[in-house]
Design an enzyme around this catalytic site. Structure first.
Site, PDB file in Angstrom:
ATOM      1  N   GLU A  89       0.812  -1.208   0.000  1.00 36.64           N
ATOM      2  CA  GLU A  89       0.000   0.000   0.000  1.00 36.64           C
ATOM      3  C   GLU A  89       0.848   1.262   0.000  1.00 36.64           C
ATOM      4  O   GLU A  89       2.045   1.232   0.235  1.00 36.64           O
ATOM      5  CB  GLU A  89      -0.967  -0.014   1.173  1.00 36.64           C
ATOM      6  N   CYS A 340       0.223   1.555   8.501  1.00 31.68           N
ATOM      7  CA  CYS A 340       0.913   0.756   7.516  1.00 31.68           C
ATOM      8  C   CYS A 340       0.565  -0.715   7.622  1.00 31.68           C
ATOM      9  O   CYS A 340       0.559  -1.302   8.676  1.00 31.68           O
ATOM     10  CB  CYS A 340       2.372   1.055   7.547  1.00 31.68           C
TER      11      CYS A 340
HETATM   12  N1  SAH Z   1      10.320  -0.111   9.026  1.00 30.34           N
HETATM   13  C1  SAH Z   1      10.379   1.316   9.109  1.00 30.34           C
HETATM   14  C2  SAH Z   1       9.205   1.986   8.409  1.00 30.34           C
HETATM   15  C3  SAH Z   1       7.928   1.620   9.103  1.00 30.34           C
HETATM   16  S1  SAH Z   1       6.489   2.582   8.991  1.00 30.34           S
HETATM   17  C4  SAH Z   1      10.456   1.749  10.564  1.00 30.34           C
HETATM   18  O1  SAH Z   1      10.346   0.892  11.431  1.00 30.34           O
HETATM   19  O2  SAH Z   1      10.676   2.925  10.805  1.00 30.34           O
HETATM   20  C5  SAH Z   1       6.787   4.157   9.600  1.00 30.34           C
HETATM   21  C6  SAH Z   1       6.397   4.412  11.048  1.00 30.34           C
HETATM   22  O3  SAH Z   1       5.072   4.018  11.399  1.00 30.34           O
HETATM   23  C7  SAH Z   1       7.332   3.727  12.028  1.00 30.34           C
HETATM   24  O4  SAH Z   1       7.757   4.644  12.995  1.00 30.34           O
HETATM   25  C8  SAH Z   1       6.437   2.681  12.647  1.00 30.34           C
HETATM   26  O5  SAH Z   1       6.923   2.300  13.898  1.00 30.34           O
HETATM   27  C9  SAH Z   1       5.116   3.408  12.671  1.00 30.34           C
HETATM   28  N2  SAH Z   1       3.940   2.554  12.817  1.00 30.34           N
HETATM   29  C10 SAH Z   1       3.757   1.301  12.373  1.00 30.34           C
HETATM   30  N3  SAH Z   1       2.533   0.855  12.724  1.00 30.34           N
HETATM   31  C11 SAH Z   1       1.929   1.841  13.395  1.00 30.34           C
HETATM   32  C12 SAH Z   1       0.659   1.990  14.017  1.00 30.34           C
HETATM   33  N4  SAH Z   1      -0.210   1.005  14.019  1.00 30.34           N
HETATM   34  N5  SAH Z   1       0.376   3.180  14.611  1.00 30.34           N
HETATM   35  C13 SAH Z   1       1.275   4.191  14.594  1.00 30.34           C
HETATM   36  N6  SAH Z   1       2.489   4.101  14.040  1.00 30.34           N
HETATM   37  C14 SAH Z   1       2.827   2.940  13.448  1.00 30.34           C
END
Ligand code: SAH
Length: 353
Positions: A89, A340
């Site tokens: 996505e 995400c």
């Molecule tokens: N793998 C990378 C990119 C991930 S997505 C990383 O870990 O940074 C980007 C951000 O969204 C990251 O900070 C991740 O921790 C956060 N994230 C993932 N799922 C989430 C959720 N359900 N609620 C809020 N933030 C979330």
């Protein structure tokens, strides 16, 4: 699976075109067509014979937009489908200065963060550089009418965040190639300064990235102030300590002169009390960094809970008072929902029943 032309740099395309016995200017036509998000078949400047020859080995269109969800605030969320049927996505956020696209770097993820939906089914596969770039190409094509800039520089997407599904530094080589191709002149022309790469903190790869000397915005998902608590929601914390992540960030700053960012998702009962604010201030005070507080998007498969607005602003206030540069990320596209991985997860679930 067939190969992907969008994986190639302009110079590599030129080599390919010459090897096929074609004139050099065909490479330019092909590159321009691809950068406009066209499928090979639809590049009208190329001969039928050349297109047929390319289609024998290369994917006509590596990625298609399978679904678009529109939010009342203008945000768009996409479900992209790859040639092998895999789904990822993406999100497009529209700002006055341009469009920011959130792209995915892997199908699924193997980092196992407890709050994240991308990781529910583990890692399916890495995306190639061209598959990542193609997410932007098709979105630019979709927004042809909103393009800014002139001629070759015209594009809708001006900013990119690598914050979709996947851990970018777990797919290092392809992500690096993507960064090089996305910032190349004549292509989608995204300035490196307008690209943010978010990582859960894979320390050796952070050093490697710093040494590439690309002036992008490095963002680390911190989400806790000590290693033990961090490991409760982020298994990667068992491999890399916060102290070592901070050293890698300092190195990044020294190498690139760019300040770095931390993401801190607020999780009820886990990381957003006064003691956590104090610990965060202690940890980051005086460092050339900025903290982005994020509201947890509750994932139904997980039990973690978000906090209310009042508590979130209180936490932000404590950080600011303690001298940290911090913001609470604005919630956008809430009506089309999903952090995400949630969109893909719910889509796959629907298809199963
Ligand atoms: N793998 C990378 C990119 C991930 S997505 C990383 O870990 O940074 C980007 C951000 O969204 C990251 O900070 C991740 O921790 C956060 N994230 C993932 N799922 C989430 C959720 N359900 N609620 C809020 N933030 C979330």
């Amino acid at each position: 699976m067939k190969k992907i032309l969008q994986d190639l740099s302009y110079t590599e395309l030129e080599t390919l075109i010459l090897a096929l016995g074609e004139k050099k200017f065909r490479a330019k036509q092909l590159y321009e067509g691809l950068m406009q998000g066209k499928a090979i078949e639809d590049i009208s400047s190329l001969s039928k014979a050349l297109k047929a020859r390319l289609l024998e080995e290369y994917e006509n269109a590596p990625v298609k937009i399978k679904e678009i969800y529109h939010s009342a605030d203008g945000t768009e969320k996409y479900l992209f489908e790859y040639a092998d049927g895999n789904l990822v996505e993406g999100v497009l956020m529209k700002y006055k200065y341009g469009y920011t696209q959130c792209v995915s770097t892997q199908v699924g993820c193997r980092m196992g963060c407890k709050f994240c939906a991308s990781t529910l089914g583990g890692l399916i596969r890495n995306l190639t550089a061209g598959e990542i770039l193609s997410q932007i190409l098709v979105v630019n094509a979709l927004h042809k009418a909103d393009r800014t800039g002139q001629g070759k520089e015209a594009r809708a997407v001006t900013n990119v965040v690598l914050m979709g599904s996947g851990e970018p530094l777990d797919n290092y080589a392809e992500v690096l190639k993507f960064l090089k191709n996305a910032t190349a002149e004549g292509g989608v022309c995204i300035s490196a300064r307008n690209i943010s790469l978010s990582t859960c903190g894979i320390v050796p790869k952070m050093y490697q990235l710093a040494d590439e000397g690309i002036p992008l915005n490095l963002t680390v998902s911190l989400h806790a102030t000590d290693d033990e608590s961090r490991a409760r929601t982020m298994p990667v914390a068992k491999a890399y300590k916060i102290a070592d992540i901070l050293k890698a960030c300092e190195y990044y700053f020294k190498k690139t002169g760019r300040r770095y960012y931390f993401e801190y998702t607020l999780i009820e009962g886990e990381n957003c009390d006064e003691e956590h604010a104090k610990a965060l201030i202690e940890l980051l005070k005086g460092k050339p960094c900025h903290v982005n507080l994020i509201r947890l998007n509750e994932v139904k498969e997980r039990s973690l809970k978000a906090i209310g607005d009042k508590q979130a602003y209180r936490f932000l206030g404590m950080l600011e008072k303690g001298g940290l540069s911090a913001t609470l990320r604005r919630q956008i596209g809430v009506d089309i929902g999903g952090a995400c991985g949630q969109l893909r997860a719910s889509y796959l679930e629907e298809k199963r029943v």
